[in-house]
Motif scaffolding. Structure first.
Motif, mmCIF file in Angstrom:
data_model
loop_
_atom_site.group_PDB
_atom_site.id
_atom_site.type_symbol
_atom_site.label_atom_id
_atom_site.label_comp_id
_atom_site.label_asym_id
_atom_site.label_seq_id
_atom_site.Cartn_x
_atom_site.Cartn_y
_atom_site.Cartn_z
ATOM 1 N N HIS A 91 59.274 47.561 19.132
ATOM 2 C CA HIS A 91 59.252 49.004 19.353
ATOM 3 C C HIS A 91 57.842 49.560 19.117
ATOM 4 O O HIS A 91 57.008 48.905 18.492
ATOM 5 N N PRO A 92 57.563 50.765 19.589
ATOM 6 C CA PRO A 92 56.248 51.358 19.321
ATOM 7 C C PRO A 92 55.976 51.451 17.817
ATOM 8 O O PRO A 92 56.866 51.816 17.046
ATOM 9 N N PRO A 93 54.787 51.123 17.389
ATOM 10 C CA PRO A 93 54.484 51.102 15.953
ATOM 11 C C PRO A 93 54.251 52.494 15.374
ATOM 12 O O PRO A 93 54.153 53.492 16.102
ATOM 13 N N GLY A 94 54.160 52.531 14.052
ATOM 14 C CA GLY A 94 53.841 53.759 13.341
ATOM 15 C C GLY A 94 52.622 53.553 12.459
ATOM 16 O O GLY A 94 52.364 52.441 11.990
ATOM 17 N N PHE A 95 51.889 54.627 12.213
ATOM 18 C CA PHE A 95 50.632 54.518 11.478
ATOM 19 C C PHE A 95 50.538 55.580 10.395
ATOM 20 O O PHE A 95 51.170 56.640 10.467
ATOM 21 N N GLY A 96 49.733 55.284 9.400
ATOM 22 C CA GLY A 96 49.453 56.234 8.339
ATOM 23 C C GLY A 96 48.067 55.969 7.776
ATOM 24 O O GLY A 96 47.437 54.952 8.089
ATOM 25 N N ASN A 97 47.606 56.870 6.957
ATOM 26 C CA ASN A 97 46.305 56.709 6.306
ATOM 27 C C ASN A 97 46.461 56.985 4.820
ATOM 28 O O ASN A 97 47.056 57.990 4.422
ATOM 29 N N GLU A 98 45.958 56.060 4.013
ATOM 30 C CA GLU A 98 46.033 56.199 2.555
ATOM 31 C C GLU A 98 44.709 56.732 2.008
ATOM 32 O O GLU A 98 43.726 55.984 1.928
ATOM 33 N N PRO A 99 44.670 58.011 1.639
ATOM 34 C CA PRO A 99 43.419 58.560 1.091
ATOM 35 C C PRO A 99 42.979 57.857 -0.192
ATOM 36 O O PRO A 99 41.782 57.695 -0.443
ATOM 37 N N GLY A 100 43.951 57.414 -0.978
ATOM 38 C CA GLY A 100 43.611 56.779 -2.248
ATOM 39 C C GLY A 100 43.568 55.268 -2.163
ATOM 40 O O GLY A 100 44.120 54.577 -3.029
ATOM 41 N N HIS A 101 42.915 54.755 -1.136
ATOM 42 C CA HIS A 101 42.849 53.293 -0.971
ATOM 43 C C HIS A 101 41.970 52.671 -2.051
ATOM 44 O O HIS A 101 41.383 53.369 -2.898
ATOM 45 N N ARG A 102 41.880 51.357 -2.022
ATOM 46 C CA ARG A 102 41.218 50.611 -3.097
ATOM 47 C C ARG A 102 39.789 51.076 -3.365
ATOM 48 O O ARG A 102 39.322 51.087 -4.508
ATOM 49 N N TYR A 103 39.066 51.443 -2.347
ATOM 50 C CA TYR A 103 37.654 51.791 -2.509
ATOM 51 C C TYR A 103 37.411 53.302 -2.490
ATOM 52 O O TYR A 103 36.295 53.759 -2.253
ATOM 53 N N SER A 104 38.459 54.063 -2.735
ATOM 54 C CA SER A 104 38.366 55.525 -2.727
ATOM 55 C C SER A 104 38.448 56.066 -4.155
ATOM 56 O O SER A 104 39.040 55.448 -5.045
ATOM 57 N N ASP A 105 37.882 57.241 -4.358
ATOM 58 C CA ASP A 105 37.980 57.926 -5.647
ATOM 59 C C ASP A 105 39.216 58.825 -5.728
ATOM 60 O O ASP A 105 39.511 59.372 -6.796
ATOM 61 N N GLN A 106 39.921 58.971 -4.605
ATOM 62 C CA GLN A 106 41.086 59.852 -4.596
ATOM 63 C C GLN A 106 42.300 59.152 -5.215
ATOM 64 O O GLN A 106 42.364 57.922 -5.257
ATOM 65 N N PRO A 107 43.285 59.924 -5.675
ATOM 66 C CA PRO A 107 44.480 59.327 -6.284
ATOM 67 C C PRO A 107 45.241 58.445 -5.288
ATOM 68 O O PRO A 107 45.391 58.812 -4.113
#
Length: 352
Positions: free
Chosen positions: A228-244
């Motif tokens: 099926h068509p995939p889904g996507f997201g973005n994690e602001p607090g990824h490993r190399y980010s300062d965000q939570p």
């Protein structure tokens, strides 16, 4: 152009991993619980051997002479070309066995590693040219594309495949991923971050390598599995980010992929890119909890990196091939495959 969401069928595949030289061999080894991790002579900062999962050198085809002397290719890229070459040869064999013709005008959508550190080269379209030279594969290079977002890239290229087939430009498409952690500078950086598996390491991953490719066509109602068509997201607090780090990116990807699943009642299997690092557990817990209604009571969780190591950019297409091998053996049920990049990219896809 038809705007109805397109579903795909996987009609042939090829893999090379530390556990096997084909999709079938790798699938059998993972189901048997065989692990490829070994201690190697490369030492970490504590003078302890790294635990790696590598493809034996003798399994790799030789590099074309023109490429072996190229000053524009680092050793990691040269190894990736050889890994991809073998996996593509396996795909050709798989296509022949399935009585599927690999057309010469077929484009390739390829997942490649992320650029995480300043010293790393960005792998651009030149890599496709080098791969074409190495393999002599007849492909439509003008419509081929790269996705350099690491583990999540294999699902990103599925999205490119759907859009290409929906445009009517062709009837089949190749998707793939290739990566290798066998790079002294990369291993040293990851060791500095205390991320690699070694003696006395309680929270590290086994660095691996591999390549996986799949030949896809529009689903026509036959064959095992509908992608099926995939889904996507973005994690602001990824490993190399300062965000939570809140796990919202994977939650977005799960919800979008499930919504695109066209009436799936329950999901029975999850294939995860988790590699043994505790960091990845939080977002998985968040995403599963917030979409708990879709999962069967006895849902299976598979994270094959525990057997063949972290395949990086090859992870998602490798899991797609593993699920296909189960379907060839008449296993029933719906699957969700997801992958998380080192940076913010999160992606998921459902197969029924």
């Amino acid at each position: 152009m038809n705007n109805t969401p397109l579903q795909l069928s996987l009609v042939a595949s090829g893999m090379l991993t530390p556990l096997g030289e084909s999709s079938a061999m790798t699938a059998a080894s993972t189901l048997a619980g065989i692990t490829a991790a070994q201690e190697y002579s490369l030492l970490n900062a504590q003078f302890k051997p790294f635990k790696l999962a590598l493809v034996p050198d003798e399994a790799l085809p030789p590099l074309q002479q023109e490429l072996s002397h190229s000053a524009f290719l680092c050793q990691r890229q040269k190894r990736m070309l050889r890994l991809a070459h073998h996996a593509l040869e396996q795909l050709k064999s798989s296509a022949q066995q399935a009585n599927v013709a690999l057309e010469g005008n077929t484009p390739l959508f390829l997942a490649l590693p992320e650029k995480l550190y300043p010293y790393q080269q960005y792998l651009g379209n030149g890599f496709l040219s080098h791969l074409h030279l190495q393999t002599a594969l007849a492909m439509d290079t003008s419509n081929s594309r790269l996705s350099a977002v690491g583990r999540a890239g294999g699902i990103h290229v599925l999205d490119l495949a759907i859009k290409y087939l929906q445009s009517g430009l062709g009837s089949q498409v190749l998707v793939g991923g290739v990566d290798s952690y066998l790079d002294p500078a990369l291993l040293a950086q990851l060791d500095l971050e205390k991320r690699l598996s070694a003696e006395a390491s309680m929270d590290g991953f086994v660095a691996g390598e591999g390549a996986a490719f799949a030949l896809l066509q529009a689903h026509d109602g036959s064959g095992p599995g509908r992608i099926h068509p995939p889904g996507f997201g973005n994690e602001p607090g990824h490993r190399y980010s300062d965000q939570p780090y809140l796990g919202t990116g994977l939650d977005q990807a799960f919800k979008s992929a499930i919504a695109n699943g066209s009436g799936l009642e329950k999901i029975h299997r999850i294939y995860s890119s988790m590699n043994g690092e505790g960091f990845h557990s939080k977002e998985y817990g968040v995403a599963c909890t917030r979409s708990s209604a879709i999962f069967s009571d006895n849902v299976e969780l598979h994270h094959p990196a525990e057997f063949y190591g972290d395949l990086g950019a090859a992870s998602a297409v490798a899991m797609l091939c593993l699920d296909h091998q189960r379907r060839l053996k008449k296993e029933q049920g719906n699957t969700l495959i997801y992958a998380s990049a080192e940076l913010g990219a999160r992606a998921a896809v459902c197969i029924s």
